[in-house]
Design a protein around this motif. Sequence first.
Motif, PDB file in Angstrom:
ATOM      1  N   ARG A   3      33.279 -53.816 -66.947  1.00 47.71           N
ATOM      2  CA  ARG A   3      33.077 -55.300 -66.979  1.00 47.71           C
ATOM      3  C   ARG A   3      32.801 -56.100 -68.246  1.00 47.71           C
ATOM      4  O   ARG A   3      33.245 -57.276 -68.334  1.00 47.71           O
ATOM      5  CB  ARG A   3      31.741 -55.937 -65.832  1.00 47.71           C
ATOM      6  CG  ARG A   3      32.025 -55.279 -64.497  1.00 47.71           C
ATOM      7  CD  ARG A   3      30.919 -55.705 -63.747  1.00 47.71           C
ATOM      8  NE  ARG A   3      30.616 -57.159 -63.775  1.00 47.71           N
ATOM      9  CZ  ARG A   3      29.718 -57.781 -62.929  1.00 47.71           C
ATOM     10  NH1 ARG A   3      28.989 -57.075 -62.319  1.00 47.71           N
ATOM     11  NH2 ARG A   3      29.557 -58.894 -62.992  1.00 47.71           N
ATOM     12  N   MET A 663      32.542 -58.061 -54.660  1.00 45.27           N
ATOM     13  CA  MET A 663      31.891 -56.867 -54.291  1.00 45.27           C
ATOM     14  C   MET A 663      30.969 -57.319 -53.040  1.00 45.27           C
ATOM     15  O   MET A 663      30.683 -56.501 -52.204  1.00 45.27           O
ATOM     16  CB  MET A 663      30.925 -56.322 -55.423  1.00 45.27           C
ATOM     17  CG  MET A 663      31.906 -55.780 -56.418  1.00 45.27           C
ATOM     18  SD  MET A 663      30.680 -54.874 -58.000  1.00 45.27           S
ATOM     19  CE  MET A 663      30.279 -56.151 -58.925  1.00 45.27           C
ATOM     20  N   ILE A 667      30.864 -55.649 -49.336  1.00 48.76           N
ATOM     21  CA  ILE A 667      29.597 -55.266 -48.595  1.00 48.76           C
ATOM     22  C   ILE A 667      29.557 -56.098 -47.326  1.00 48.76           C
ATOM     23  O   ILE A 667      29.190 -55.340 -46.082  1.00 48.76           O
ATOM     24  CB  ILE A 667      28.261 -55.178 -49.509  1.00 48.76           C
ATOM     25  CG1 ILE A 667      28.415 -54.278 -50.687  1.00 48.76           C
ATOM     26  CG2 ILE A 667      27.177 -55.145 -48.709  1.00 48.76           C
ATOM     27  CD1 ILE A 667      27.040 -54.571 -51.760  1.00 48.76           C
ATOM     28  N   PRO A 714      14.860 -54.234 -48.965  1.00 47.95           N
ATOM     29  CA  PRO A 714      14.066 -54.924 -49.845  1.00 47.95           C
ATOM     30  C   PRO A 714      12.966 -56.135 -48.748  1.00 47.95           C
ATOM     31  O   PRO A 714      13.623 -56.085 -47.738  1.00 47.95           O
ATOM     32  CB  PRO A 714      14.825 -55.974 -50.862  1.00 47.95           C
ATOM     33  CG  PRO A 714      16.258 -55.686 -50.146  1.00 47.95           C
ATOM     34  CD  PRO A 714      16.325 -54.315 -49.583  1.00 47.95           C
TER      35      PRO A 714
ATOM     36  N   ASP B 192      19.116 -51.447 -58.654  1.00 48.71           N
ATOM     37  CA  ASP B 192      19.144 -52.224 -57.393  1.00 48.71           C
ATOM     38  C   ASP B 192      19.686 -51.185 -56.258  1.00 48.71           C
ATOM     39  O   ASP B 192      20.801 -51.389 -55.877  1.00 48.71           O
ATOM     40  CB  ASP B 192      19.904 -53.384 -57.246  1.00 48.71           C
ATOM     41  CG  ASP B 192      19.889 -54.435 -56.274  1.00 48.71           C
ATOM     42  OD1 ASP B 192      19.570 -53.783 -55.110  1.00 48.71           O
ATOM     43  OD2 ASP B 192      20.083 -55.565 -56.202  1.00 48.71           O
ATOM     44  N   HIS B 194      18.944 -50.604 -53.214  1.00 47.33           N
ATOM     45  CA  HIS B 194      19.512 -51.410 -51.880  1.00 47.33           C
ATOM     46  C   HIS B 194      21.167 -51.723 -51.839  1.00 47.33           C
ATOM     47  O   HIS B 194      21.784 -51.391 -51.028  1.00 47.33           O
ATOM     48  CB  HIS B 194      18.675 -52.444 -51.577  1.00 47.33           C
ATOM     49  CG  HIS B 194      18.852 -52.914 -50.001  1.00 47.33           C
ATOM     50  ND1 HIS B 194      18.812 -52.299 -48.996  1.00 47.33           N
ATOM     51  CD2 HIS B 194      19.618 -54.278 -49.645  1.00 47.33           C
ATOM     52  CE1 HIS B 194      19.194 -52.931 -47.883  1.00 47.33           C
ATOM     53  NE2 HIS B 194      19.675 -53.979 -48.412  1.00 47.33           N
ATOM     54  N   LEU B 195      21.468 -52.367 -52.939  1.00 44.52           N
ATOM     55  CA  LEU B 195      22.952 -52.904 -52.747  1.00 44.52           C
ATOM     56  C   LEU B 195      24.018 -51.826 -53.646  1.00 44.52           C
ATOM     57  O   LEU B 195      25.060 -51.941 -53.541  1.00 44.52           O
ATOM     58  CB  LEU B 195      22.816 -54.165 -53.770  1.00 44.52           C
ATOM     59  CG  LEU B 195      22.231 -55.545 -53.055  1.00 44.52           C
ATOM     60  CD1 LEU B 195      22.363 -56.962 -53.905  1.00 44.52           C
ATOM     61  CD2 LEU B 195      22.961 -55.535 -51.574  1.00 44.52           C
ATOM     62  N   GLY B 198      27.562 -50.472 -53.674  1.00 48.27           N
ATOM     63  CA  GLY B 198      28.852 -51.211 -53.262  1.00 48.27           C
ATOM     64  C   GLY B 198      28.596 -52.601 -54.495  1.00 48.27           C
ATOM     65  O   GLY B 198      29.799 -52.774 -55.046  1.00 48.27           O
ATOM     66  N   PHE B 199      27.356 -52.645 -55.258  1.00 50.37           N
ATOM     67  CA  PHE B 199      27.259 -53.631 -55.866  1.00 50.37           C
ATOM     68  C   PHE B 199      26.875 -53.124 -57.325  1.00 50.37           C
ATOM     69  O   PHE B 199      25.764 -52.749 -57.267  1.00 50.37           O
ATOM     70  CB  PHE B 199      26.205 -54.983 -55.338  1.00 50.37           C
ATOM     71  CG  PHE B 199      26.184 -55.996 -56.141  1.00 50.37           C
ATOM     72  CD1 PHE B 199      27.402 -56.824 -56.247  1.00 50.37           C
ATOM     73  CD2 PHE B 199      24.969 -56.399 -56.801  1.00 50.37           C
ATOM     74  CE1 PHE B 199      27.194 -58.052 -56.817  1.00 50.37           C
ATOM     75  CE2 PHE B 199      24.892 -57.704 -57.438  1.00 50.37           C
ATOM     76  CZ  PHE B 199      25.910 -58.326 -57.533  1.00 50.37           C
ATOM     77  N   LYS B 200      27.975 -53.411 -58.299  1.00 44.46           N
ATOM     78  CA  LYS B 200      27.586 -52.872 -59.622  1.00 44.46           C
ATOM     79  C   LYS B 200      27.343 -54.019 -60.611  1.00 44.46           C
ATOM     80  O   LYS B 200      28.346 -54.555 -60.974  1.00 44.46           O
ATOM     81  CB  LYS B 200      29.099 -52.039 -60.058  1.00 44.46           C
ATOM     82  CG  LYS B 200      29.534 -51.081 -59.150  1.00 44.46           C
ATOM     83  CD  LYS B 200      30.983 -50.322 -59.627  1.00 44.46           C
ATOM     84  CE  LYS B 200      31.486 -49.508 -58.628  1.00 44.46           C
ATOM     85  NZ  LYS B 200      32.946 -49.019 -58.947  1.00 44.46           N
ATOM     86  N   LYS B 201      26.053 -53.941 -60.792  1.00 49.20           N
ATOM     87  CA  LYS B 201      25.841 -55.055 -61.580  1.00 49.20           C
ATOM     88  C   LYS B 201      25.799 -54.747 -63.009  1.00 49.20           C
ATOM     89  O   LYS B 201      25.769 -53.825 -63.491  1.00 49.20           O
ATOM     90  CB  LYS B 201      23.955 -55.173 -61.422  1.00 49.20           C
ATOM     91  CG  LYS B 201      23.274 -55.437 -60.206  1.00 49.20           C
ATOM     92  CD  LYS B 201      22.036 -56.036 -60.095  1.00 49.20           C
ATOM     93  CE  LYS B 201      21.401 -56.619 -58.782  1.00 49.20           C
ATOM     94  NZ  LYS B 201      20.008 -56.759 -58.889  1.00 49.20           N
ATOM     95  N   GLU B 202      26.071 -56.155 -63.709  1.00 48.34           N
ATOM     96  CA  GLU B 202      26.643 -56.035 -65.043  1.00 48.34           C
ATOM     97  C   GLU B 202      25.260 -55.344 -65.817  1.00 48.34           C
ATOM     98  O   GLU B 202      25.870 -55.036 -66.929  1.00 48.34           O
ATOM     99  CB  GLU B 202      26.594 -57.648 -65.415  1.00 48.34           C
ATOM    100  CG  GLU B 202      27.341 -57.975 -66.492  1.00 48.34           C
ATOM    101  CD  GLU B 202      27.333 -59.263 -67.084  1.00 48.34           C
ATOM    102  OE1 GLU B 202      27.030 -60.270 -66.338  1.00 48.34           O
ATOM    103  OE2 GLU B 202      27.867 -59.361 -68.059  1.00 48.34           O
ATOM    104  N   TYR B 235      21.650 -41.712 -51.091  1.00 48.48           N
ATOM    105  CA  TYR B 235      21.065 -42.162 -52.405  1.00 48.48           C
ATOM    106  C   TYR B 235      22.130 -41.376 -53.405  1.00 48.48           C
ATOM    107  O   TYR B 235      22.072 -41.918 -54.596  1.00 48.48           O
ATOM    108  CB  TYR B 235      19.599 -41.833 -52.553  1.00 48.48           C
ATOM    109  CG  TYR B 235      18.755 -43.243 -52.323  1.00 48.48           C
ATOM    110  CD1 TYR B 235      18.700 -43.187 -50.891  1.00 48.48           C
ATOM    111  CD2 TYR B 235      18.253 -43.757 -52.941  1.00 48.48           C
ATOM    112  CE1 TYR B 235      17.862 -44.537 -50.245  1.00 48.48           C
ATOM    113  CE2 TYR B 235      17.650 -45.071 -52.572  1.00 48.48           C
ATOM    114  CZ  TYR B 235      17.391 -45.226 -51.424  1.00 48.48           C
ATOM    115  OH  TYR B 235      16.727 -46.359 -50.647  1.00 48.48           O
TER     116      TYR B 235
END
Lengths: 721, 721
Positions: A3, A663, A667, A714, B192, B194-195, B198-202, B235
């Motif tokens: 990114r 993203m 989901i 969460p 994170d 939980h996400l 699917g969710f690749k945080k910056e 996981y």
Amino acid sequence: MNRYNSLIGLLILFFSCNFCFSQSSEELWLSYSQPLNNKLKETYTSKIKHIQIKTFSETGEIIKTELQMLATKMLDTSISFTSTTPQIIIAKIDNLDSKFKQKINSQSLVNNESFIIQTITVHQKDLLIITGKTDISLLYGTYCFIKQLQLHKDISSISITDSPKIQLRILNHWDNLDGTVERGYAGFSIWDWHLLPGFKKEIYYEYARANASIGINGTVLNNVNSNAYILTSPYLQKVKTLADIFRPYGIKVYLTARFSAPIELGKLPTADPLNEEVIQWWKSKISEIYKEIPDFGGFLIKANSEGQPGPNTYGRSHVEGANMLATLLEPYQGVVMWRAFVYSEQQSEDRAKQAFNEFAPFDGAFKENVLVQVKNGPIDFQPREPYHPLFGAMPKTSLMMEFQITQEYLGQGSHLVFLPKLYEEVLSTDTYAKGKGSTIAKIIDGELYQDHRITGMAGVANIGTETNWTGHPFAQANWYGFGRQAWDPTTSAESIAKEWLSMTFTTDSLFIQQMTPLLINSREAVVNYMTPLGLHHIMNAEHHYGPGPWIANMSRPDWNSIYYHRADSLGLGFDRTQTGSNALEQYPKEIQEQFSNIHTIPEAYLLWFYHVPWDFKMKNGHTLWYTMAWYYQQGVNEVKNMQQTWEHMQPYVNNDIYQDTRMLLEIQYSEAQWWRNACLLYFQQFAKMPLPEFIPEIPHTLDYYKALKFPYAPGIHPSWN
Amino acid sequence: MNRYNSLIGLLILFFSCNFCFSQSSEELWLSYSQPLNNKLKETYTSKIKHIQIKTFSETGEIIKTELQMLATKMLDTSISFTSTTPQIIIAKIDNLDSKFKQKINSQSLVNNESFIIQTITVHQKDLLIITGKTDISLLYGTYCFIKQLQLHKDISSISITDSPKIQLRILNHWDNLDGTVERGYAGFSIWDWHLLPGFKKEIYYEYARANASIGINGTVLNNVNSNAYILTSPYLQKVKTLADIFRPYGIKVYLTARFSAPIELGKLPTADPLNEEVIQWWKSKISEIYKEIPDFGGFLIKANSEGQPGPNTYGRSHVEGANMLATLLEPYQGVVMWRAFVYSEQQSEDRAKQAFNEFAPFDGAFKENVLVQVKNGPIDFQPREPYHPLFGAMPKTSLMMEFQITQEYLGQGSHLVFLPKLYEEVLSTDTYAKGKGSTIAKIIDGELYQDHRITGMAGVANIGTETNWTGHPFAQANWYGFGRQAWDPTTSAESIAKEWLSMTFTTDSLFIQQMTPLLINSREAVVNYMTPLGLHHIMNAEHHYGPGPWIANMSRPDWNSIYYHRADSLGLGFDRTQTGSNALEQYPKEIQEQFSNIHTIPEAYLLWFYHVPWDFKMKNGHTLWYTMAWYYQQGVNEVKNMQQTWEHMQPYVNNDIYQDTRMLLEIQYSEAQWWRNACLLYFQQFAKMPLPEFIPEIPHTLDYYKALKFPYAPGIHPSWN
């Protein structure tokens, strides 16, 4: 690819203009960074160069800073704050020169938060006046003025008078003292209790700014499942620090009061609200609070509900509990917000009926500074519920609306669901309480019952430590929308969508035209792929993440999914008509008439009120089973449509927000399919009919879906169980 | 006043230069925003306009992005990446043209992470080469090159060859799957779970970038107090996603392995490491991991310590447990990091001796891919401890250093303590293991024992969800410093302080000259106001926040403060000489000789090794009691000095960082006084001597301090108890 690479593009963009900012998700709808054409930029710049702010309060400083930020970030200029030949004067009505004042209709300032923005002509020159009775009204007027620029409106002959229709516009934070947030999907609590009062985080100021910009004027800092520790003296020092920060933004702090605090903190043997020692303890505690926080708002109380202590424990009623505290708060102008969300495990009565049965008889018995805080529906923040029958049933009581902004049952952190559409549906519902047109909006804003002293709307906050505040970039719209609808409960979801999109991203009409319907339709999508046709509360237990129509082993009957959907070989749904629990009788006769006939009830509420045969013929000519499957598939398709629309939005939004949303929609799409598959496989056991041809092959067995476990989802924490 | 107002000043600053950035605490030491004079800007700009990057990997893209960010943000220019007449070539040594290669001493590339930055002359023109054997070495070389610019170094004839001295440079995250962080004071976990996936945080990319910039090449994602759930297939998909993100930055992921996972996940009746089914379970799990993550680093294990399961439960040794896993990991080049932090509640032996007694006899028995991970001191990350006697006592074993970066016992989130000074003290300590000069640095970097196959250093991370990563702005320096000392354990604290200050704020010499001593002295300050003269572990129980010398009611003797300070009417301190526990015997004779005489032992360790009479005459001629009080007061004074220095730093740092640090120093000052007051009042009960005249009047009684409770102090959670 990573990114960071996208940063190059961003930086090149930076260079292409002399000084422009990217949309910043940290700054919410206040980044002042939407693209602006040069002509408009010049027009705006020429009109706001010289501003006189005639108030020397902290609020005045905030107004000045906000306008300077606007000028710098949106217009690439700076403002001179001057008393000589200003183009704009911002002053309380009493401080306006009489020659200006006489041109303003000050009668339209109906309360202390009303404001007027008006262009007047003085010596053939335009002069813009922003005025109101108080500093806070000037702040609200300023934000409204700024919004006109954000929306690229013509400000040459601006004339706006506005006033909040509801008095208490309040966020409820379900934040625990250990930093976790019950039903929080945006990280953890923004209150750093440990480092307060010494450390005043910047986020506290940003929080106040954001709320002030949408008219929110109160915040309950801690969880309704309350901890008495917040009432100890060291914590009150921390609360005071927040109150001091929030005050110039027009925001009062409130706390939840644990009913058993006199036992836990005061070491008394009882918390009986009629016990003199208990009353004295509260009196002294309230006196201590007001000594530190003279404008403390009051208490929010969850009593005798889901294990919380309350007056019933001592054979006292909710009225006796609420009025005891209200009496003590009255001298300070404090209020009690007493939640109507009660249901008992001792009762075999339909949970949907219990709050009504408990509270309706108390109408008129609460003190005037008590608001009864009622959730929008009779169960618990479902994707769709019929409205709560208490609305319209307590004409002599101030009823306060409780909406949930955090998406406990609506996809939590990863689903794009625009909630103002849900709020609008509720607020515009007709209760017929005083004849046709008696909408819920008119009940909670006091229009219907003019003698109500206090009006209020609460929203359970979706705010956390995530950089963008709300986790999902589009969840910001729900915070924004709640504020707008709390200010005026007749505000349409569509106008909110357009405003928020414009202020947050761009006013480009191609963007707005495509994204507005996406937002508006998103709420029906979640209803369809989770709980179509009146289904409800079939989520997984405890954390409420994902489908769990099979949940049957919880300790209380009404914590189980099977309690709500009642699927069996005959059909599906909860009979709440005369042949069943008759919850329908709690509604007015106009609604009873329509809903008591299975052929005239809106299909959206069908399974809420009826146990319907699987082969029941729906309005579309197909069976219930087929139609339900159709809705599940429709929900999935709608998410796919959202994805396709979003793909074309890349040119309009910054890359981080684009990628994050992409993203998250992925989901959401995958979880919509999960919902469809799990629910259809589960209900098929009872319907014993084949899946309609439009349902794609389901890749797993029902046992697979039942075996999925999410112990660390969460919003819920082992220690709370 | 509010903090937003400061923005006006900032924005005006923005206008005063064409394009400059403020220091951004989110970007750590990589904001590239320090002030730069025009001459240097021109010089740098002229030298980096054209760069050729001869690699087409993801790492190559990262290098490109980083250089472009540097050019944009520091130099207000952009780089053209070109193969025609470049000024800089970045290429692996094998990809360099032979005419360039012959001018480079490629022999000095001693390993895959080594790099060379060298100016060569080609056709009378300077050409800068950054080279190494691997893509990662090029990334390290690039960051080193960038650092020269950040430090405003002359780059005209640059020639740098560098190489990490330690192979595994690893962060240990004590992060739980529910998002809490054990001993975390900077918010919550940045993972994170939980996400994911699917969710690749910056933030994952930013984390990798920051670590790569200081040479950290591994990360243990989860808590040593482990949860087997991290090893489940869902996981592992999440872990794989992080591994994929981190890989191009040269960072491997590791996990903690709960020793009882075969029972909890595999439903086996035992976790006996010699049981064939257990071995098969681990074999299959490890195979599953490597299928997803081919370069998975290996396991970190806390076994049979503080309630964690381990091989002792089955009558097996630490060697048997570690070697079983090491054997299975060996085919994949994975390692086992086995913690030596063990002490038993069944043992009456001095806790300080137990790890040595348990592990020293195993020297030579561990497989070659096992590292024994040893905390720097024999107790637990105290402000000062003597070094852990295992260093030097296991010549045939790879010993890995474990430092704590998070400040569990050193003021937690609000105290400015520069830890590289502590690390330096430990690393430069002489163990005499192979004669004088056998420093701990030489043991862990392998210099002393050339046959050690693997070397490593671990730091318990201080990273969380706080916007600035570490909570306290200056805690970033500890992350940075750990990385630098893991790269080269002989790096001086002073050089790290200067580097970090320059890169983060400004190279202005007035700033550096004042702030460097502040950082360097901060570590001695915390020793003085918490635990002077060798006192240790007298913090409050469990959360370890604030003083608790009176703690005596914990379930285990060695969890109580009185176990450690042993105050009585005769004196103070733990006799660890021959007349006491004789922990001293675990140290080499050179140290024993010096320490076994109460008059020659360094006073900094006096109370660690001796029970000293209150009226013992110290080197300063005063009694122990008087001297101890003097040190407590000295610590308080040092914090006051830090505050006074900081007040003058406002011109050099951005206003947010200035204000945050100012508020935190205020808290630190107040807590330093709290420590002094509480400890002196407590110990005075035994010393029965008056407070020296230099101690200001203490405003509270001892009972007041004992009654203070902090049930929601961060870093510990009810559910862990």
